[in-house]
Design a protein around this motif. Structure first.
Motif, PDB file in Angstrom:
ATOM      1  N   GLY A  96       0.815  -1.218   0.000  1.00  0.00           N
ATOM      2  CA  GLY A  96       0.000   0.000   0.000  1.00  0.00           C
ATOM      3  C   GLY A  96       0.841   1.256   0.000  1.00  0.00           C
ATOM      4  N   ALA A  97       2.110   1.146  -0.396  1.00  0.00           N
ATOM      5  CA  ALA A  97       3.016   2.296  -0.377  1.00  0.00           C
ATOM      6  C   ALA A  97       2.547   3.418  -1.288  1.00  0.00           C
ATOM      7  CB  ALA A  97       4.431   1.860  -0.781  1.00  0.00           C
ATOM      8  N   VAL A  98       1.870   3.055  -2.389  1.00  0.00           N
ATOM      9  CA  VAL A  98       1.402   4.050  -3.352  1.00  0.00           C
ATOM     10  C   VAL A  98      -0.113   3.975  -3.439  1.00  0.00           C
ATOM     11  CG1 VAL A  98       1.520   4.878  -5.729  1.00  0.00           C
ATOM     12  CG2 VAL A  98       3.550   3.860  -4.658  1.00  0.00           C
ATOM     13  N   LYS A  99      -0.763   5.098  -3.186  1.00  0.00           N
ATOM     14  CA  LYS A  99      -2.226   5.143  -3.226  1.00  0.00           C
ATOM     15  C   LYS A  99      -2.725   4.754  -4.609  1.00  0.00           C
ATOM     16  CE  LYS A  99      -6.130   8.199  -2.246  1.00  0.00           C
ATOM     17  NZ  LYS A  99      -6.548   9.578  -1.853  1.00  0.00           N
ATOM     18  N   GLY A 100      -3.707   3.840  -4.637  1.00  0.00           N
ATOM     19  CA  GLY A 100      -4.268   3.405  -5.909  1.00  0.00           C
ATOM     20  C   GLY A 100      -3.717   2.081  -6.392  1.00  0.00           C
ATOM     21  N   ALA A 145       0.288  10.273  -6.974  1.00  0.00           N
ATOM     22  CA  ALA A 145       0.452   9.732  -5.627  1.00  0.00           C
ATOM     23  C   ALA A 145       1.900   9.338  -5.367  1.00  0.00           C
ATOM     24  CB  ALA A 145      -0.476   8.532  -5.426  1.00  0.00           C
ATOM     25  N   TYR A 146       2.543   8.750  -6.376  1.00  0.00           N
ATOM     26  CA  TYR A 146       3.942   8.350  -6.243  1.00  0.00           C
ATOM     27  C   TYR A 146       4.836   9.581  -6.093  1.00  0.00           C
ATOM     28  CZ  TYR A 146       8.242   5.712  -7.127  1.00  0.00           C
ATOM     29  OH  TYR A 146       9.481   5.134  -7.020  1.00  0.00           O
ATOM     30  N   ALA A 147       4.570  10.604  -6.902  1.00  0.00           N
ATOM     31  CA  ALA A 147       5.361  11.839  -6.822  1.00  0.00           C
ATOM     32  C   ALA A 147       5.161  12.531  -5.490  1.00  0.00           C
ATOM     33  CB  ALA A 147       4.974  12.776  -7.968  1.00  0.00           C
ATOM     34  N   SER A 148       3.927  12.508  -4.985  1.00  0.00           N
ATOM     35  CA  SER A 148       3.625  13.138  -3.703  1.00  0.00           C
ATOM     36  C   SER A 148       4.421  12.490  -2.589  1.00  0.00           C
ATOM     37  CB  SER A 148       2.125  13.032  -3.415  1.00  0.00           C
ATOM     38  OG  SER A 148       1.832  13.465  -2.105  1.00  0.00           O
ATOM     39  N   GLN A 149       4.491  11.174  -2.614  1.00  0.00           N
ATOM     40  CA  GLN A 149       5.237  10.450  -1.588  1.00  0.00           C
ATOM     41  C   GLN A 149       6.698  10.872  -1.567  1.00  0.00           C
ATOM     42  OE1 GLN A 149       4.739   6.107  -1.496  1.00  0.00           O
ATOM     43  NE2 GLN A 149       6.953   5.946  -1.445  1.00  0.00           N
ATOM     44  N   ARG A 153       9.767  12.986   1.024  1.00  0.00           N
ATOM     45  CA  ARG A 153      11.148  12.507   1.186  1.00  0.00           C
ATOM     46  C   ARG A 153      12.139  13.627   0.837  1.00  0.00           C
ATOM     47  NH1 ARG A 153      11.954   6.645   0.756  1.00  0.00           N
ATOM     48  NH2 ARG A 153       9.937   5.617   0.571  1.00  0.00           N
ATOM     49  N   GLU A 154      11.821  14.357  -0.224  1.00  0.00           N
ATOM     50  CA  GLU A 154      12.724  15.423  -0.676  1.00  0.00           C
ATOM     51  C   GLU A 154      12.855  16.504   0.392  1.00  0.00           C
ATOM     52  OE1 GLU A 154      13.403  18.448  -4.462  1.00  0.00           O
ATOM     53  OE2 GLU A 154      11.434  17.551  -4.116  1.00  0.00           O
ATOM     54  N   VAL A 155      11.740  16.865   1.029  1.00  0.00           N
ATOM     55  CA  VAL A 155      11.792  17.867   2.099  1.00  0.00           C
ATOM     56  C   VAL A 155      12.689  17.376   3.227  1.00  0.00           C
ATOM     57  CG1 VAL A 155      10.460  19.158   3.797  1.00  0.00           C
ATOM     58  CG2 VAL A 155       9.496  18.750   1.541  1.00  0.00           C
ATOM     59  N   MET A 156      12.492  16.129   3.624  1.00  0.00           N
ATOM     60  CA  MET A 156      13.273  15.572   4.734  1.00  0.00           C
ATOM     61  C   MET A 156      14.760  15.518   4.387  1.00  0.00           C
ATOM     62  SD  MET A 156      10.622  12.539   5.858  1.00  0.00           S
ATOM     63  CE  MET A 156      11.633  11.939   7.199  1.00  0.00           C
ATOM     64  N   MET A 157      15.075  15.057   3.188  1.00  0.00           N
ATOM     65  CA  MET A 157      16.478  14.898   2.806  1.00  0.00           C
ATOM     66  C   MET A 157      17.160  16.244   2.563  1.00  0.00           C
ATOM     67  SD  MET A 157      16.145  11.603   0.253  1.00  0.00           S
ATOM     68  CE  MET A 157      17.887  11.645  -0.166  1.00  0.00           C
ATOM     69  N   THR A 158      16.397  17.219   2.029  1.00  0.00           N
ATOM     70  CA  THR A 158      16.984  18.519   1.707  1.00  0.00           C
ATOM     71  C   THR A 158      17.361  19.293   2.957  1.00  0.00           C
ATOM     72  OG1 THR A 158      15.727  18.650  -0.360  1.00  0.00           O
ATOM     73  CG2 THR A 158      16.609  20.715   0.519  1.00  0.00           C
ATOM     74  N   PHE A 159      16.491  19.260   3.969  1.00  0.00           N
ATOM     75  CA  PHE A 159      16.698  20.144   5.112  1.00  0.00           C
ATOM     76  C   PHE A 159      17.180  19.443   6.381  1.00  0.00           C
ATOM     77  CE2 PHE A 159      13.549  22.274   2.364  1.00  0.00           C
ATOM     78  CZ  PHE A 159      14.311  23.384   2.036  1.00  0.00           C
ATOM     79  N   ALA A 178       3.850  19.816  -2.687  1.00  0.00           N
ATOM     80  CA  ALA A 178       4.956  19.635  -3.634  1.00  0.00           C
ATOM     81  C   ALA A 178       5.836  20.871  -3.759  1.00  0.00           C
ATOM     82  CB  ALA A 178       4.400  19.249  -5.003  1.00  0.00           C
ATOM     83  N   ALA A 179       5.323  22.022  -3.349  1.00  0.00           N
ATOM     84  CA  ALA A 179       6.101  23.271  -3.453  1.00  0.00           C
ATOM     85  C   ALA A 179       6.946  23.538  -2.207  1.00  0.00           C
ATOM     86  CB  ALA A 179       5.158  24.452  -3.694  1.00  0.00           C
ATOM     87  N   ALA A 180       6.983  22.594  -1.261  1.00  0.00           N
ATOM     88  CA  ALA A 180       7.622  22.854   0.031  1.00  0.00           C
ATOM     89  C   ALA A 180       9.103  23.207  -0.099  1.00  0.00           C
ATOM     90  CB  ALA A 180       7.446  21.650   0.960  1.00  0.00           C
ATOM     91  N   VAL A 181       9.859  22.412  -0.836  1.00  0.00           N
ATOM     92  CA  VAL A 181      11.307  22.665  -0.946  1.00  0.00           C
ATOM     93  C   VAL A 181      11.567  24.017  -1.593  1.00  0.00           C
ATOM     94  CG1 VAL A 181      13.442  21.910  -2.045  1.00  0.00           C
ATOM     95  CG2 VAL A 181      11.961  20.235  -0.928  1.00  0.00           C
ATOM     96  N   ARG A 182      10.879  24.299  -2.698  1.00  0.00           N
ATOM     97  CA  ARG A 182      11.078  25.578  -3.376  1.00  0.00           C
ATOM     98  C   ARG A 182      10.666  26.744  -2.485  1.00  0.00           C
ATOM     99  NH1 ARG A 182       7.770  24.830  -7.027  1.00  0.00           N
ATOM    100  NH2 ARG A 182       6.091  26.259  -6.436  1.00  0.00           N
ATOM    101  N   THR A 183       9.547  26.584  -1.773  1.00  0.00           N
ATOM    102  CA  THR A 183       9.048  27.655  -0.914  1.00  0.00           C
ATOM    103  C   THR A 183      10.040  27.982   0.194  1.00  0.00           C
ATOM    104  OG1 THR A 183       6.746  27.042  -1.355  1.00  0.00           O
ATOM    105  CG2 THR A 183       7.177  28.322   0.646  1.00  0.00           C
ATOM    106  N   ILE A 184      10.575  26.957   0.826  1.00  0.00           N
ATOM    107  CA  ILE A 184      11.510  27.170   1.940  1.00  0.00           C
ATOM    108  C   ILE A 184      12.829  27.742   1.435  1.00  0.00           C
ATOM    109  CG2 ILE A 184      12.808  26.043   3.791  1.00  0.00           C
ATOM    110  CD1 ILE A 184      10.475  23.984   3.907  1.00  0.00           C
TER     111      ILE A 184
END
Length: 376
Positions: A96-100, A145-149, A153-159, A178-184
């Motif tokens: 169930g890692a990916v919705k759908g 859904a896969y990209a969202s997941q 991860r990208e936010v966690m790894m980036t910061f 999805a805009a979290a990394v760019r926004t920060i």
């Protein structure tokens, strides 16, 4: 910060493959899982919101003894590696890692794409529509859904290198998606936004670690808002501009002129409100917008209430004298005046520091109501 660094130096390492996710709180990311490492199963707990069955993990943390569940590894830092073989990918998607994607759909996808399945999900999700029963729209949603997941991860790894915890990364992801990394990256001081629970000092440290300029307008604006919010905790709903500017300049290590210039822009953009009061001489006060509205509302309500004073049927002064005699106390002139004003006008704002007699005055007002039978 030093304490955190020393703690990290004492962390232990545990590497292995996720065998099963036992529990996960989707609100805060708290996860309990079983990790297979060197042919042994270990119980792992921690904030691991993106981890799923079949992934290989490198965890840093410490072993702890839980009174009910025994020995556990409490993870403080996590690095993940996605499965690469078809068999491991099937386990990963079936969990169930990916919705759908459920177990049967996972089996069909992996049967068609084999070891390339995850690459297809990431780069060409539209190809899922090649399978019978998966429409183009469903393929698009699975890809999202896969990209969202992996956005989280990208936010966690980036910061993470700048000290952001998994909990904080999760809150940022929920706020900006999805805009979290760019926004920060564009404005790290948005981390001070209420609800993210990252204070100005932390946001400032993250920005400086990312080589942010000391006089960046975002930093100055965040400093001004920080000073206003900090003083709110001291009971001040606004601050005089001639105190706010030098205080912020001192906090940031900048010239007052730079702070004042940014403050002018904030006023023009209604980020803060400037109000002039004349108490002998005109002076500008700076409000946070919601506090300015609250003050206006309170003033309007008080003005409305004073327009309908109560009918006083008994002598207030005589009532005060009677209570003084009965209680064996004597009120100061200002207290008597406050009591009379409250009864005759129907509304009173009573202020004063500790021990100045506010409670005693309120008791007198209540006492007058009681002895009059509610007919003051």
């Amino acid at each position: 910060m030093m304490e955190k660094r020393e703690k990290a130096e004492n962390w232990q390492e545990l590497c292995g493959t996720v065998e099963r996710v036992v529990f996960r709180n989707d609100d805060n990311g708290w996860t309990v899982l079983e990790l297979e490492a060197e042919d042994e199963l270990h119980k792992v707990v921690g904030v691991l919101p993106t981890v799923h069955t079949g992934e290989h993990l490198r965890l840093l943390g410490s072993w702890v003894e839980h009174q009910s569940f025994g020995v556990q590894f409490r993870a403080e830092h996590c690095e993940t590696r996605l499965p690469t073989s078809a068999a491991a990918i099937l386990r990963y998607l079936s969990s169930g890692a990916v919705k759908g994607i459920g177990p049967s759909t996972a089996a069909r996808i992996v049967e068609k794409f084999g070891d390339e399945t995850l690459d297809i999900l990431e780069r060409e999700p539209q190809r899922l529509a090649e399978l019978r029963g998966i429409s183009a729209d469903k393929a698009r949603k699975i890809g999202e859904a896969y990209a969202s997941q992996f956005g989280l991860r990208e936010v966690m790894m980036t910061f993470a290198p700048y000290g952001m915890t998994p909990q904080e990364a999760l809150r940022c992801w929920k706020r900006w998606g999805a805009a979290a990394v760019r926004t920060i990256r564009d404005n790290p001081y948005l981390l001070c936004t209420p609800g993210l629970y990252i204070g100005f000092e932390r946001a400032d440290a993250i920005c400086r670690a990312m080589n942010g300029a000391a006089d960046d307008p975002h930093r100055v604006e965040a400093g001004i808002l920080y000073v206003l919010r900090h003083n709110l905790g001291n009971g001040h709903t606004c601050l005089p501009a001639d105190k706010l500017v030098p205080t912020t300049a001192s906090l940031l290590g900048l010239e007052a002129q730079r702070v004042d210039a940014v403050l002018r822009d904030m006023i023009a953009g209604f980020t803060v409100r400037e109000v002039f009061f004349n108490t002998g001489e005109e002076r500008a006060y700076i409000f946070l917008p919601h506090l300015y509205q609250a003050e206006k509302y309170a003033a309007a309500r008080l003005r409305l209430m004073t327009g309908f004073p109560p009918t006083v049927r008994h002598s207030v002064e005589e009532g005060i004298d009677a209570i003084e005699r009965a209680a064996g106390i004597r009120y100061e002139a200002q207290q008597r005046r406050a009591i009379v004003e409250a009864v005759e006008r129907g509304v009173l704002i009573l202020t004063g520091g500790p021990g100045t007699g506010k409670t005693t005055t309120l008791r007198m007002i209540a006492g007058l109501e009681e002895i009059s039978g509610g007919e003051l």
